[in-house]
Design an enzyme around this catalytic site. Structure first.
Site, PDB file in Angstrom:
ATOM      1  N   ASP A  70      36.225  33.428  37.691  1.00  0.00           N
ATOM      2  CA  ASP A  70      37.651  33.684  37.949  1.00  0.00           C
ATOM      3  C   ASP A  70      37.992  35.018  37.295  1.00  0.00           C
ATOM      4  OD1 ASP A  70      40.313  33.598  38.556  1.00  0.00           O
ATOM      5  OD2 ASP A  70      40.733  31.700  37.543  1.00  0.00           O
ATOM      6  N   GLU A 103      40.576  38.075  46.890  1.00  0.00           N
ATOM      7  CA  GLU A 103      42.017  38.032  47.093  1.00  0.00           C
ATOM      8  C   GLU A 103      42.649  39.415  46.882  1.00  0.00           C
ATOM      9  OE1 GLU A 103      43.546  34.989  44.454  1.00  0.00           O
ATOM     10  OE2 GLU A 103      41.555  34.081  44.400  1.00  0.00           O
ATOM     11  N   HIS A 153      45.514  34.990  49.061  1.00  0.00           N
ATOM     12  CA  HIS A 153      44.472  34.276  48.314  1.00  0.00           C
ATOM     13  C   HIS A 153      43.366  33.807  49.273  1.00  0.00           C
ATOM     14  CE1 HIS A 153      42.622  31.386  45.657  1.00  0.00           C
ATOM     15  NE2 HIS A 153      43.642  31.288  44.808  1.00  0.00           N
TER      16      HIS A 153
END
Length: 288
Positions: A204, A263, A161
């Site tokens: 996101d 990520e 991450h």
């Protein structure tokens, strides 16, 4: 915050380039080598900083993070394993919240290599009923690579991450993410990205057909970061935006402005590890 890591008192000299120090309640490994410097918390095998010689820091670390046992560190490169997101408790798995052991180290003129290891315990088996051995292999030099290797019989989702230091989120674009994505801000709707990803508010996204290499083009710092992915099914990009940043106790109100997450992840398709064939997930980072 990053600079503080390299001024901590030395508790133990492990080799010419590697020392053990402590920040608040957490032991960390500090690497000072002609090719660059880095810091890794033993909790979570968590890369806190990597800075190639002559360059600005590449990895972002929150100025507000707590360095407390069992508390997730905000920033760096958390290892999310054996699940990603809220699939179980704690969120993003337990590997990032537990102490790992340094099990191998070497160095030469090219750089430093470290292996940290986490094995199942009575504590982990109450959270996830599997025997496992998890290795995090770090290569720290003019480039930085992390390979996560898991041995045992199980299925997992996971991510490296990575939080990257940038000049200004409004002046950053990310290329090489692929087009189809799952938009977690829009309740998991599927969509298609046209061109590079730019940031205006919370982002996101899980990119489910990513390219093997992503580029973080940072016009504010006048540099491009290359992020290579291996063993992944997905690449996730995240920035909390102003409102969420202000509501997070472990991030400064304006923290979102100087970080972006790209990520390396196995989320939409889980990884399968067997006793003879480990699962592997790897990221390699460099300045173009």
């Amino acid at each position: 915050m990053t600079e503080q890591l390299f001024t901590l008192p030395v508790l133990k000299q492990l080799s010419p380039a590697i020392t053990q120090c402590q920040i608040a309640d957490l032991p960390i490994l500090v690497v000072n080598h002609p090719t660059g410097r880095a810091a890794i918390a033993l909790q979570g095998a968590h890369l806190l900083s990597w800075q190639p010689a002559g360059q600005k820091s590449v990895i972002w670390l929150s100025s507000e993070t707590a360095f407390q046992p069992g508390v997730a560190i905000r920033g760096g490169v958390p290892i999310c394993w054996p699940w990603f997101g809220p699939a179980g408790k704690p969120s993003h798995g337990f590997a990032r919240n537990l102490p790992w052991q340094l099990t191998a180290q070497s160095e030469d003129e090219a750089g430093v290599k470290l292996t940290l290891t986490l094995k199942d315990s009575e504590e982990t088996r109450t959270l996830w009923p599997h025997a496992f051995t998890l290795h995090a292999h770090f290569t720290l030099s003019e480039q930085c690579s992390i390979e996560l290797e898991s041995l045992g019989d199980f299925e997992t989702t996971s991510a490296l991450h990575a939080y990257f230091e940038i000049g200004d989120i409004a002046e950053v674009k990310v290329e090489g993410l692929g087009q189809p994505y799952i938009d977690k801000v829009a309740s998991g709707e599927q969509a298609v990205l046209e061109g590079a990803l730019t940031f205006d508010g919370q982002v996101d996204r899980i990119f489910t057909r990513p390219e093997a290499k992503s580029l973080i083009v940072d016009s504010a710092l006048n540099r491009t970061l290359r992020v290579e992915h291996q063993g992944n099914s997905d690449v996730v990009s995240w920035n909390p935006g102003a409102e969420n940043s202000a509501s997070m106790k472990d991030m400064a109100d304006d923290g979102y402005k100087t970080m972006v997450c790209v990520e390396t992840a196995a989320v939409s398709r889980s990884q399968i590890s067997t006793s003879t064939t480990p699962a592997r997930l790897a990221i390699k980072i460099a300045i173009e």
